[in-house]
Design a protein around this motif. Structure first.
Motif, PDB file in Angstrom:
ATOM      1  N   VAL A 116     -35.618 -12.514  19.044  1.00 33.71           N
ATOM      2  CA  VAL A 116     -35.256 -12.587  20.465  1.00 33.71           C
ATOM      3  C   VAL A 116     -35.718 -13.906  21.067  1.00 33.71           C
ATOM      4  CG1 VAL A 116     -35.676 -11.567  22.742  1.00 33.71           C
ATOM      5  CG2 VAL A 116     -35.258 -10.084  20.770  1.00 33.71           C
ATOM      6  N   ARG A 117     -36.913 -14.347  20.690  1.00 31.03           N
ATOM      7  CA  ARG A 117     -37.431 -15.621  21.189  1.00 31.03           C
ATOM      8  C   ARG A 117     -36.528 -16.795  20.780  1.00 31.03           C
ATOM      9  NH1 ARG A 117     -42.168 -15.360  19.080  1.00 31.03           N
ATOM     10  NH2 ARG A 117     -41.709 -16.592  17.208  1.00 31.03           N
ATOM     11  N   GLU A 118     -36.087 -16.790  19.526  1.00 31.28           N
ATOM     12  CA  GLU A 118     -35.220 -17.858  19.042  1.00 31.28           C
ATOM     13  C   GLU A 118     -33.858 -17.816  19.721  1.00 31.28           C
ATOM     14  OE1 GLU A 118     -36.038 -20.371  16.986  1.00 31.28           O
ATOM     15  OE2 GLU A 118     -38.060 -19.562  17.138  1.00 31.28           O
ATOM     16  N   MET A 119     -33.355 -16.616  20.002  1.00 27.24           N
ATOM     17  CA  MET A 119     -32.077 -16.494  20.678  1.00 27.24           C
ATOM     18  C   MET A 119     -32.180 -16.996  22.117  1.00 27.24           C
ATOM     19  SD  MET A 119     -29.486 -13.223  20.951  1.00 27.24           S
ATOM     20  CE  MET A 119     -30.543 -12.256  22.021  1.00 27.24           C
ATOM     21  N   LYS A 120     -33.295 -16.711  22.781  1.00 26.77           N
ATOM     22  CA  LYS A 120     -33.502 -17.197  24.148  1.00 26.77           C
ATOM     23  C   LYS A 120     -33.550 -18.718  24.187  1.00 26.77           C
ATOM     24  CE  LYS A 120     -35.885 -13.201  26.135  1.00 26.77           C
ATOM     25  NZ  LYS A 120     -37.181 -12.683  26.679  1.00 26.77           N
ATOM     26  N   LYS A 121     -34.174 -19.320  23.174  1.00 28.73           N
ATOM     27  CA  LYS A 121     -34.198 -20.779  23.097  1.00 28.73           C
ATOM     28  C   LYS A 121     -32.783 -21.332  23.006  1.00 28.73           C
ATOM     29  CE  LYS A 121     -38.696 -21.293  20.762  1.00 28.73           C
ATOM     30  NZ  LYS A 121     -39.356 -21.724  19.503  1.00 28.73           N
ATOM     31  N   GLY A 122     -31.957 -20.690  22.184  1.00 33.75           N
ATOM     32  CA  GLY A 122     -30.578 -21.120  22.033  1.00 33.75           C
ATOM     33  C   GLY A 122     -29.783 -20.962  23.315  1.00 33.75           C
ATOM     34  N   ILE A 123     -30.048 -19.867  24.042  1.00 33.01           N
ATOM     35  CA  ILE A 123     -29.348 -19.639  25.310  1.00 33.01           C
ATOM     36  C   ILE A 123     -29.700 -20.725  26.315  1.00 33.01           C
ATOM     37  CG2 ILE A 123     -29.163 -18.100  27.304  1.00 33.01           C
ATOM     38  CD1 ILE A 123     -29.585 -15.751  25.369  1.00 33.01           C
ATOM     39  N   ARG A 124     -30.989 -21.034  26.432  1.00 25.91           N
ATOM     40  CA  ARG A 124     -31.423 -22.069  27.383  1.00 25.91           C
ATOM     41  C   ARG A 124     -30.871 -23.440  27.001  1.00 25.91           C
ATOM     42  NH1 ARG A 124     -36.415 -19.128  27.149  1.00 25.91           N
ATOM     43  NH2 ARG A 124     -37.163 -20.565  25.543  1.00 25.91           N
ATOM     44  N   LYS A 125     -30.780 -23.690  25.715  1.00 23.43           N
ATOM     45  CA  LYS A 125     -30.337 -25.002  25.241  1.00 23.43           C
ATOM     46  C   LYS A 125     -28.827 -25.185  25.331  1.00 23.43           C
ATOM     47  CE  LYS A 125     -30.486 -28.016  21.167  1.00 23.43           C
ATOM     48  NZ  LYS A 125     -30.965 -28.148  19.759  1.00 23.43           N
ATOM     49  N   ASN A 126     -28.087 -24.168  24.943  1.00 25.41           N
ATOM     50  CA  ASN A 126     -26.636 -24.313  24.822  1.00 25.41           C
ATOM     51  C   ASN A 126     -25.839 -23.720  25.978  1.00 25.41           C
ATOM     52  OD1 ASN A 126     -27.045 -25.513  22.291  1.00 25.41           O
ATOM     53  ND2 ASN A 126     -26.990 -23.533  21.249  1.00 25.41           N
ATOM     54  N   ARG A 127     -26.400 -22.736  26.657  1.00 26.64           N
ATOM     55  CA  ARG A 127     -25.618 -22.029  27.681  1.00 26.64           C
ATOM     56  C   ARG A 127     -26.245 -22.109  29.076  1.00 26.64           C
ATOM     57  NH1 ARG A 127     -20.611 -21.316  25.596  1.00 26.64           N
ATOM     58  NH2 ARG A 127     -20.717 -20.493  23.472  1.00 26.64           N
ATOM     59  N   GLY A 128     -27.313 -22.879  29.208  1.00 26.86           N
ATOM     60  CA  GLY A 128     -27.956 -22.994  30.515  1.00 26.86           C
ATOM     61  C   GLY A 128     -28.526 -21.694  31.022  1.00 26.86           C
ATOM     62  N   GLY A 129     -28.952 -20.821  30.105  1.00 27.14           N
ATOM     63  CA  GLY A 129     -29.570 -19.556  30.506  1.00 27.14           C
ATOM     64  C   GLY A 129     -28.592 -18.418  30.680  1.00 27.14           C
ATOM     65  N   ARG A 130     -27.326 -18.603  30.308  1.00 27.94           N
ATOM     66  CA  ARG A 130     -26.319 -17.553  30.481  1.00 27.94           C
ATOM     67  C   ARG A 130     -25.964 -16.882  29.149  1.00 27.94           C
ATOM     68  NH1 ARG A 130     -21.695 -19.072  31.273  1.00 27.94           N
ATOM     69  NH2 ARG A 130     -21.881 -21.315  30.953  1.00 27.94           N
ATOM     70  N   VAL A 131     -25.763 -15.577  29.227  1.00 28.56           N
ATOM     71  CA  VAL A 131     -25.262 -14.810  28.083  1.00 28.56           C
ATOM     72  C   VAL A 131     -23.772 -14.591  28.297  1.00 28.56           C
ATOM     73  CG1 VAL A 131     -25.380 -12.641  26.820  1.00 28.56           C
ATOM     74  CG2 VAL A 131     -27.468 -13.662  27.719  1.00 28.56           C
ATOM     75  N   THR A 132     -22.962 -14.973  27.320  1.00 25.70           N
ATOM     76  CA  THR A 132     -21.508 -14.884  27.469  1.00 25.70           C
ATOM     77  C   THR A 132     -20.957 -13.584  26.895  1.00 25.70           C
ATOM     78  OG1 THR A 132     -21.024 -15.931  25.345  1.00 25.70           O
ATOM     79  CG2 THR A 132     -21.410 -17.394  27.231  1.00 25.70           C
ATOM     80  N   VAL A 133     -19.716 -13.309  27.243  1.00 26.64           N
ATOM     81  CA  VAL A 133     -19.017 -12.131  26.701  1.00 26.64           C
ATOM     82  C   VAL A 133     -18.917 -12.242  25.184  1.00 26.64           C
ATOM     83  CG1 VAL A 133     -16.818 -10.882  26.658  1.00 26.64           C
ATOM     84  CG2 VAL A 133     -17.713 -11.767  28.823  1.00 26.64           C
ATOM     85  N   PHE A 134     -18.726 -13.460  24.690  1.00 30.11           N
ATOM     86  CA  PHE A 134     -18.625 -13.670  23.248  1.00 30.11           C
ATOM     87  C   PHE A 134     -19.931 -13.300  22.552  1.00 30.11           C
ATOM     88  CE2 PHE A 134     -18.473 -16.347  19.382  1.00 30.11           C
ATOM     89  CZ  PHE A 134     -17.262 -15.899  18.869  1.00 30.11           C
ATOM     90  N   ASN A 135     -21.061 -13.649  23.179  1.00 28.25           N
ATOM     91  CA  ASN A 135     -22.373 -13.292  22.623  1.00 28.25           C
ATOM     92  C   ASN A 135     -22.529 -11.776  22.533  1.00 28.25           C
ATOM     93  OD1 ASN A 135     -23.918 -15.913  24.615  1.00 28.25           O
ATOM     94  ND2 ASN A 135     -22.889 -16.063  22.639  1.00 28.25           N
ATOM     95  N   ILE A 136     -22.173 -11.094  23.623  1.00 27.09           N
ATOM     96  CA  ILE A 136     -22.285  -9.632  23.670  1.00 27.09           C
ATOM     97  C   ILE A 136     -21.358  -8.982  22.646  1.00 27.09           C
ATOM     98  CG2 ILE A 136     -21.963  -7.586  25.114  1.00 27.09           C
ATOM     99  CD1 ILE A 136     -22.695  -9.341  27.533  1.00 27.09           C
ATOM    100  N   SER A 137     -20.138  -9.538  22.531  1.00 28.26           N
ATOM    101  CA  SER A 137     -19.172  -9.001  21.568  1.00 28.26           C
ATOM    102  C   SER A 137     -19.690  -9.132  20.142  1.00 28.26           C
ATOM    103  CB  SER A 137     -17.833  -9.732  21.707  1.00 28.26           C
ATOM    104  OG  SER A 137     -17.284  -9.544  22.993  1.00 28.26           O
ATOM    105  N   ALA A 138     -20.315 -10.268  19.836  1.00 28.63           N
ATOM    106  CA  ALA A 138     -20.868 -10.480  18.498  1.00 28.63           C
ATOM    107  C   ALA A 138     -21.929  -9.434  18.186  1.00 28.63           C
ATOM    108  CB  ALA A 138     -21.460 -11.887  18.397  1.00 28.63           C
ATOM    109  N   PHE A 139     -22.772  -9.139  19.191  1.00 25.16           N
ATOM    110  CA  PHE A 139     -23.815  -8.117  19.015  1.00 25.16           C
ATOM    111  C   PHE A 139     -23.195  -6.744  18.756  1.00 25.16           C
ATOM    112  CE2 PHE A 139     -26.348  -4.679  20.750  1.00 25.16           C
ATOM    113  CZ  PHE A 139     -27.583  -4.878  20.158  1.00 25.16           C
ATOM    114  N   VAL A 140     -22.240  -6.348  19.589  1.00 26.37           N
ATOM    115  CA  VAL A 140     -21.637  -5.012  19.497  1.00 26.37           C
ATOM    116  C   VAL A 140     -20.873  -4.830  18.189  1.00 26.37           C
ATOM    117  CG1 VAL A 140     -19.934  -3.455  20.517  1.00 26.37           C
ATOM    118  CG2 VAL A 140     -21.512  -4.722  21.993  1.00 26.37           C
ATOM    119  N   ILE A 141     -20.094  -5.842  17.813  1.00 32.63           N
ATOM    120  CA  ILE A 141     -19.282  -5.739  16.596  1.00 32.63           C
ATOM    121  C   ILE A 141     -20.149  -5.592  15.359  1.00 32.63           C
ATOM    122  CG2 ILE A 141     -17.705  -7.018  15.078  1.00 32.63           C
ATOM    123  CD1 ILE A 141     -16.469  -8.220  17.637  1.00 32.63           C
ATOM    124  N   LEU A 142     -21.199  -6.422  15.252  1.00 26.80           N
ATOM    125  CA  LEU A 142     -22.053  -6.350  14.064  1.00 26.80           C
ATOM    126  C   LEU A 142     -22.941  -5.110  14.079  1.00 26.80           C
ATOM    127  CD1 LEU A 142     -22.041  -8.431  11.736  1.00 26.80           C
ATOM    128  CD2 LEU A 142     -20.919  -9.201  13.813  1.00 26.80           C
TER     129      LEU A 142
END
Length: 294
Positions: A100-126
């Motif tokens: 979770v810590r590593e994912m938060k780092k990626g969110i802050r770095k690449n998405r400016g602190g936002r979780v996208t629908v694509f991120n949520i979809s990846a979680f649900v599908i897998l």
């Protein structure tokens, strides 16, 4: 000290790869060595000495874990399934905070602190995938004794590719895939037969089992190399979604563990208490290992 620690971590990964429903890739993530493992494999030819130095203790421990636990797994899951499964549950979940810590780092770095629908979809599908996969296997275990025919050798090569590819992906159990395909016990029996023949000095039996295990091993090495390239690309180009997908696989993996081992049908108060103690101990150990590599 790091060399010995990597051997221990490799042994845990090897043990995990033997248990249907438990992912060696998950263990590697949980213990903080997944990125190092993938990077060493994908840069094996470009940075040969460095990669070999990183891979050797891990692979040594992995080999020891696989060989030793193929014997132990029959006893533990046959006689103490609930404590055994709870222990591995702890080992897996202990690494979730690091993920979770590593994912938060990626969110802050690449998405400016936002979780996208694509991120949520990846979680649900897998998450759904890891729940559905165990349900695809039959209700009865398929016991196979493999013989080294030309057709079997070719089949084992491709089974090695498939199994190793899934072993590298966190949350997916390569041994469970083998069980779905009906070759789990055949491979396990070949490993134990090979070791028994080697100890007894029965070289005819050693060669017979080697003819089965070598093509499987070659396929496994090729599968690991190919899938590692893909995983490295996903972490580089789709960091957050990749971590989200892995998190979905990890959080759903307890279902695979208990479904495939029928551990809950062997419930006892003593087994539950021992299992919970081992679960918390395993979770704490994995958490500490992950923190050392933070």
């Amino acid at each position: 000290m790091n060399f010995v620690l990597d051997i221990i971590k490799g042994a845990v990964i090897g043990i995990a790869n033997v248990i249907p429903g438990v992912s060696g890739g998950t263990m590697a993530v949980s213990m903080g060595i997944y990125n190092k493992l993938i990077s060493s494999i994908t840069h094996l030819f470009k940075q040969f000495k460095k990669s070999i130095a990183a891979l050797f203790p891990i692979l040594l421990g992995c080999a020891v874990g696989i060989i030793c636990f193929t014997y132990a797994i029959k006893y533990l899951l046959g006689n103490q399934p609930l404590p055994t499964c709870l222990t591995f549950l702890g080992l897996i979940l202990g690494g979730v905070p690091m993920l979770v810590r590593e994912m938060k780092k990626g969110i802050r770095k690449n998405r400016g602190g936002r979780v996208t629908v694509f991120n949520i979809s990846a979680f649900v599908i897998l998450f759904a995938f890891a729940i559905i996969l165990p349900l695809l296997q039959g209700s009865e275990d398929t016991l196979k004794t493999l013989t080294a025919t030309p057709g079997t050798i070719v089949l084992l090569f491709f089974l090695g590719v498939i199994a190793s590819a899934t072993m590298v992906i966190p949350g997916v159990s390569g041994s469970m895939v083998l069980m779905v395909l009906g070759y789990y016990y055949g491979v396990i029996n070949s490993i134990t037969s090979f070791v028994d023949a080697l100890k007894a000095g029965n070289w005819s039996a050693v060669m017979s089992q080697a003819a089965i295990l070598v093509p499987f091993g070659i396929g496994a090495i090729l599968g690991i190399f190919l899938i590692s390239k893909m995983i490295e690309y996903l972490f580089a180009k789709h960091t957050v979604s990749t971590y989200a997908a892995i998190l979905g696989l990890i959080l759903s993996s307890p279902f695979g563990i208990f479904y495939n081992t029928n551990a809950l049908t062997h419930f006892s108060v003593a087994g539950l208490i021992i299992g919970l103690i081992l679960m918390f101990a395993g979770g704490y150990a994995t958490y500490i290992m992950g923190e050392k590599n933070a």
